[in-house]
Design a protein around this motif. Structure first.
Motif, PDB file in Angstrom:
ATOM      1  N   SER A  35     -20.301   5.138  15.826  1.00  0.00           N
ATOM      2  CA  SER A  35     -18.827   6.018  16.488  1.00  0.00           C
ATOM      3  C   SER A  35     -18.299   5.653  17.497  1.00  0.00           C
ATOM      4  CB  SER A  35     -19.212   7.891  16.764  1.00  0.00           C
ATOM      5  OG  SER A  35     -20.258   7.451  17.407  1.00  0.00           O
ATOM      6  N   MET A  36     -18.768   4.836  17.919  1.00  0.00           N
ATOM      7  CA  MET A  36     -17.928   3.462  19.358  1.00  0.00           C
ATOM      8  C   MET A  36     -16.799   3.207  18.645  1.00  0.00           C
ATOM      9  SD  MET A  36     -18.723   1.012  21.546  1.00  0.00           S
ATOM     10  CE  MET A  36     -19.663   1.657  22.801  1.00  0.00           C
TER      11      MET A  36
ATOM     12  N   MET B 227     -13.312   4.668  17.346  1.00  0.00           N
ATOM     13  CA  MET B 227     -12.792   5.386  18.455  1.00  0.00           C
ATOM     14  C   MET B 227     -11.335   4.447  18.580  1.00  0.00           C
ATOM     15  SD  MET B 227     -14.878   6.801  21.402  1.00  0.00           S
ATOM     16  CE  MET B 227     -16.396   8.105  20.819  1.00  0.00           C
TER      17      MET B 227
ATOM     18  N   GLY C 212     -12.721   4.466  25.262  1.00  0.00           N
ATOM     19  CA  GLY C 212     -14.163   5.204  24.105  1.00  0.00           C
ATOM     20  C   GLY C 212     -15.085   4.261  24.904  1.00  0.00           C
TER      21      GLY C 212
END
Ligand code: 13P
Ligand code: SF4
Length: 369
Positions: free
Chosen positions: A105-106, A109, A229
């Motif tokens: 998920s990072m 970003m 992020g």
């Protein structure tokens, strides 16, 4: 980024853990030296037990490169790691990710459109030739390609300081005045502080706002433009967790991953990559109590593998990394049995035009560290 993993046949989803273990062992045996399984430290035990080599994201990229004889590299980790392995390995090798939903998920970003837009905006107010892009390994291949094409490098949590020293200070290096660091603001900030910079040298670039939410003067004066992020797993660790751990275990040791906030890292005894966290636990005296700020599978494994020490998570309610968790024994068995049948499923292939520039950014990292 949306990647679709087809559902597995019932023969895998309904199989018992023993049955899956038997099938994985048989497939590994059949594939022999043609197969190399890599396991990141956050993998579940049911997967990690089959890894031929374990490592942090830097170590795994080096290991992937060192096995040209392996026809298939099965990467038990997340998508950006498998992409990097594909870039660094030969055309005769396939890199396979057992579950395509294992993203980060990072990494999601920052995307190429947002980074290009940011670059153009910075160029309007700053001397863009003295700005260098640096990307964390946790990023998609097209971002690595952007960085490679603009003279920058990839970094990981184990070498971010060396890469940033190269960026700013190395007489043979680019002698940058500013870096645009993405996607993890925390790794960038923690490394900047570690190098002796202060908050005044850093500004957070919010890609959802005009000029990153900054004014012109702030963009021009920041040595570090830190992409907004973060890692949702590491962001959960708070200074209160460290205080509670120290209150409960006076003399305890605190070890944190640099994806944790600076408030947490500044209270830790050691800050470093997953490999460094393991080394810190290994180096602790027997009887030590060690509070760790990182993903729970690694923390639990360290506790199990260090019977003379107590290793606990700094956050008693910490969640696993949900994307690392996608890789399970069923997907591994499915992947390996397909290879035995001569079918490569879930191959990760970076298009050559992206791979060429991304490789420049990865090679710079490997040359510096
Ligand atoms: P390491 O390189 O320290 O293994 O970290 C990778 C990662 O994704 C941490 O969240
Ligand atoms: Fe990405 Fe965080 Fe999971 Fe690491 S722990 S793979 S940074 S989401």
């Amino acid at each position: 980024m949306l990647r679709l993993q087809a559902g597995l046949p019932a023969e895998y989803t309904d199989a018992s853990p023993d049955e899956l273990a038997r099938r994985i062992a048989a497939a590994k045996e059949t594939l022999g030296e043609r197969l190399f399984i890599l396991g990141h430290h956050y993998q579940r035990d049911e997967v990690m037990r089959w890894a031929d080599a374990r490592g942090d994201s830097f170590g795994l990229s080096v290991l992937a490169q060192q096995r040209p004889e392996a026809e298939h590299i099965v990467f038990c980790g997340v998508h950006f790691m498998a992409e990097s392995a594909d870039i660094l390995t030969g055309d005769h090798q396939s890199v396979v990710l057992p579950d395509l939903n294992a993203g980060c998920s990072m990494a999601d970003m920052a995307d190429i459109d947002a980074v290009e837009e940011a670059w153009e905006s910075i160029a309007e107010v700053s001397d863009i030739d003295s700005v260098l892009p640096i990307t964390y390994m946790n990023s998609s291949a097209d971002l690595k390609a952007f960085v490679g094409a603009h003279g920058g490098a990839v970094c990981t949590s184990s070498n971010a300081r060396a890469i940033l020293e190269w960026a700013f200070e190395d007489p043979e290096g680019p002698r940058a005045q500013q870096v645009l660091f993405f996607p993890d603001q925390h790794l960038g900030r923690n490394t900047g502080y570690d190098m002796g910079y202060s908050e005044a040298d850093m500004a957070v670039w919010d890609p959802r706002r005009d000029l990153g939410g900054l004014d012109e003067a702030a963009v021009k004066s920041a040595r570090f433009l830190l992409w907004k992020g973060h890692c949702s797993v590491h962001q959960r660790f708070r200074p209160e967790h460290v205080e509670a751990f120290r209150a409960e275990h006076p003399g305890g040791i605190v070890v944190a991953h640099p994806e944790c906030s600076h408030e947490v890292c500044s209270m830790a005894d050691t800050v470093g990559s997953t490999e460094r966290i393991i080394a810190a636990v290994d180096a602790a005296e027997p009887g030590s109590v060690i509070g760790v700020g990182t993903e729970i599978h690694l923390v639990n494994r360290l506790d199990e593998e260090s019977p003379d020490k107590t290793v606990v998570s700094l956050d008693p309610l910490v969640c696993p990394c949900s994307t690392m968790f996608r890789i399970d024994a069923a997907h591994l068995a499915w992947t390996l049995e397909a290879l035995v049948d001569g079918r490569v499923v879930n191959q990760i292939t970076v298009p050559p035009e992206i791979a060429a520039d991304a490789r420049k950014a990865l090679d710079r990292m490997l040359a510096i560290t």
